[in-house]
Enzyme design. Structure first.
Site, PDB file in Angstrom:
ATOM      1  N   ASN A 274      48.666  36.457  37.600  1.00 23.67           N
ATOM      2  CA  ASN A 274      47.607  37.462  37.716  1.00 23.67           C
ATOM      3  C   ASN A 274      47.448  37.973  39.147  1.00 23.67           C
ATOM      4  O   ASN A 274      46.478  38.669  39.459  1.00 23.67           O
ATOM      5  CB  ASN A 274      46.275  36.878  37.224  1.00 23.67           C
ATOM      6  CG  ASN A 274      46.257  36.702  35.718  1.00 23.67           C
ATOM      7  OD1 ASN A 274      46.851  37.496  34.992  1.00 23.67           O
ATOM      8  ND2 ASN A 274      45.595  35.653  35.247  1.00 23.67           N
ATOM      9  N   HIS A 276      46.751  36.473  41.975  1.00 20.15           N
ATOM     10  CA  HIS A 276      45.803  35.855  42.905  1.00 20.15           C
ATOM     11  C   HIS A 276      46.071  34.357  42.950  1.00 20.15           C
ATOM     12  O   HIS A 276      46.846  33.823  42.151  1.00 20.15           O
ATOM     13  CB  HIS A 276      44.341  36.171  42.547  1.00 20.15           C
ATOM     14  CG  HIS A 276      43.933  35.756  41.174  1.00 20.15           C
ATOM     15  ND1 HIS A 276      42.926  36.383  40.482  1.00 20.15           N
ATOM     16  CD2 HIS A 276      44.374  34.780  40.347  1.00 20.15           C
ATOM     17  CE1 HIS A 276      42.768  35.816  39.304  1.00 20.15           C
ATOM     18  NE2 HIS A 276      43.631  34.834  39.206  1.00 20.15           N
ATOM     19  N   CYS A 311      41.273  35.356  45.686  1.00 17.63           N
ATOM     20  CA  CYS A 311      41.944  35.277  46.973  1.00 17.63           C
ATOM     21  C   CYS A 311      43.385  35.759  46.824  1.00 17.63           C
ATOM     22  O   CYS A 311      44.069  35.399  45.852  1.00 17.63           O
ATOM     23  CB  CYS A 311      41.918  33.840  47.492  1.00 17.63           C
ATOM     24  SG  CYS A 311      42.782  33.592  49.053  1.00 17.63           S
TER      25      CYS A 311
END
Length: 377
Positions: A274, A276, A311
């Protein structure tokens, strides 16, 4: 019987062996082919004819080998691809169960599985649950309707409690199921049992919401998705909602944190599909700012993580840790007296440049038994 180089077996089952287009076959139990050719040509352009009657075999008219009994393979209860997942549904297909062996590369210095290992096994079981249920679309655990709408699951909170860590070579049995969490969320729970004793050794609960994978904004749960997952809901909580949301996790600052570790850089291998950072990776960064004496003398028995934003790889991170005030005095004691009490800690993972919060966490620590016995002497 060796197969011709240009022709492979098209089927071996129930005592029959076929190559190309079998003209006649006999009963199960032994290779009983009258004749079989490979269709006229293969990669070498040659036609191969095999004749056999319960023993004597002739390839293109020449005697080859004697064929004995061909054992009948046992029937398979699952598709070939699914067999490697080693999972199954129980309790009217509402609970998915999978077993794992603790590998040598999944243990820490004390030869037991780490918290990161357990978190990875929970995630693997959850993804296989979605896959084996027939719900999976083309996303990472996303359903078909989610994939059509470019939606992905993101975790907002996870709480795992560990009573005992498994050792290298132990087999664990993990159950997982899903339920509702508010109007637009989903709850997923797990239990981990020792396969031999069937004793529960860990439990976990988590909350998930949806995000648009292109805009990176949270989304409401579409009715079409809700109808997909609703038949799999089991309203059973392994950790009560009150215990999971008992108190807000304190935000650490430079003034309140006792230990700060800067310069933590997410690597390419830390990213998931995904785009991240995988939610398990934060455990390792949290431990980077925990005092070494605590890591050596204590087991991490419970941790709650609140994920506040995603993040990306380009962001440098800081890890902040603060031990509970009642523990601060204990940390000043010698190592022989360190295990006189259990510990609590608060953590924060934030961006280094703008101090934006990414994950808040709260943990509990229990003294390892060998150290507890020494402190009682």
């Amino acid at each position: 019987m060796a197969t011709p180089a240009s022709q492979t077996a098209t089927r071996v089952a129930s005592g029959q062996c076929r190559f190309g287009r079998p003209e006649k076959t006999a009963k199960c139990g032994s290779l009983n082919l009258r004749s079989c050719d490979n269709g006229g040509s293969g990669r070498n352009g040659r036609s191969v004819t095999v004749e056999a009657v319960n023993g004597a075999v002739h390839v293109n008219g020449a005697a080859a080998v004697r064929v004995g009994h061909v054992p009948v393979p046992p029937p398979s209860s699952v598709a070939d691809g699914d067999a490697f997942l080693l999972g199954k549904f129980v309790e009217r297909r509402l609970v998915y169960r999978q077993q794992f062996v603790i590998r040598s590369y999944e243990i820490g210095p004390d030869r037991t599985a780490t918290m990161e290992t357990l978190m990875n096994l929970l995630q693997e079981t959850a993804l296989n649950h979605v896959m084996c249920s027939g719900l999976a679309g083309d996303g990472f655990g996303a359903t078909r309707q989610m994939s059509l709408r470019k939606l992905i699951w993101v975790v907002t909170r996870i709480n795992i409690q560990v009573d005992k860590y498994s050792r290298w070579g132990d087999v664990v049995e993990i159950d997982t199921w899903v339920g509702s969490s508010g109007k637009n969320g989903m709850r997923r729970d797990w239990t981990i049992r020792d396969h031999n004793t069937k004793n529960m050794i860990a439990r976990a609960t988590s909350n998930w919401v949806m995000m648009n994978r292109e805009t990176r904004r949270l989304s409401k749960m579409p009715d079409e998705v809700r109808q997909e997952v609703l038949p799999f809901y089991l309203e059973r909580s392994i950790i009560t909602a009150d215990a999971n949301k008992s108190s807000k996790i304190e935000k650490l600052t430079d003034a309140t944190a006792e230990h700060i570790r800067s310069g933590l850089a997410p690597r390419w291998s830390d990213m998931d599909v995904n785009q991240h950072v995988n939610n398990v990776k934060y455990i390792g960064w949290i431990l980077e700012s925990v005092p070494l004496d605590v890591l050596e003398d204590y087991h991490l028995t419970s941790i709650t993580l609140d994920y506040r934003r995603e993040c990306r790889q380009s962001q440098l991170l800081e890890s902040l840790t603060s031990m509970a005030s009642s523990v601060a005095a204990d940390l000043a004691l010698s190592a022989s007296n360190l295990c006189s009490t259990d510990l609590q800690s608060t953590h924060l993972i934030r961006q280094e440049n703008d101090k934006a919060e990414i994950v808040r966490a709260r943990a509990e620590w229990r003294c390892k038994e060998k150290n507890r016995r020494q402190s009682d002497i």
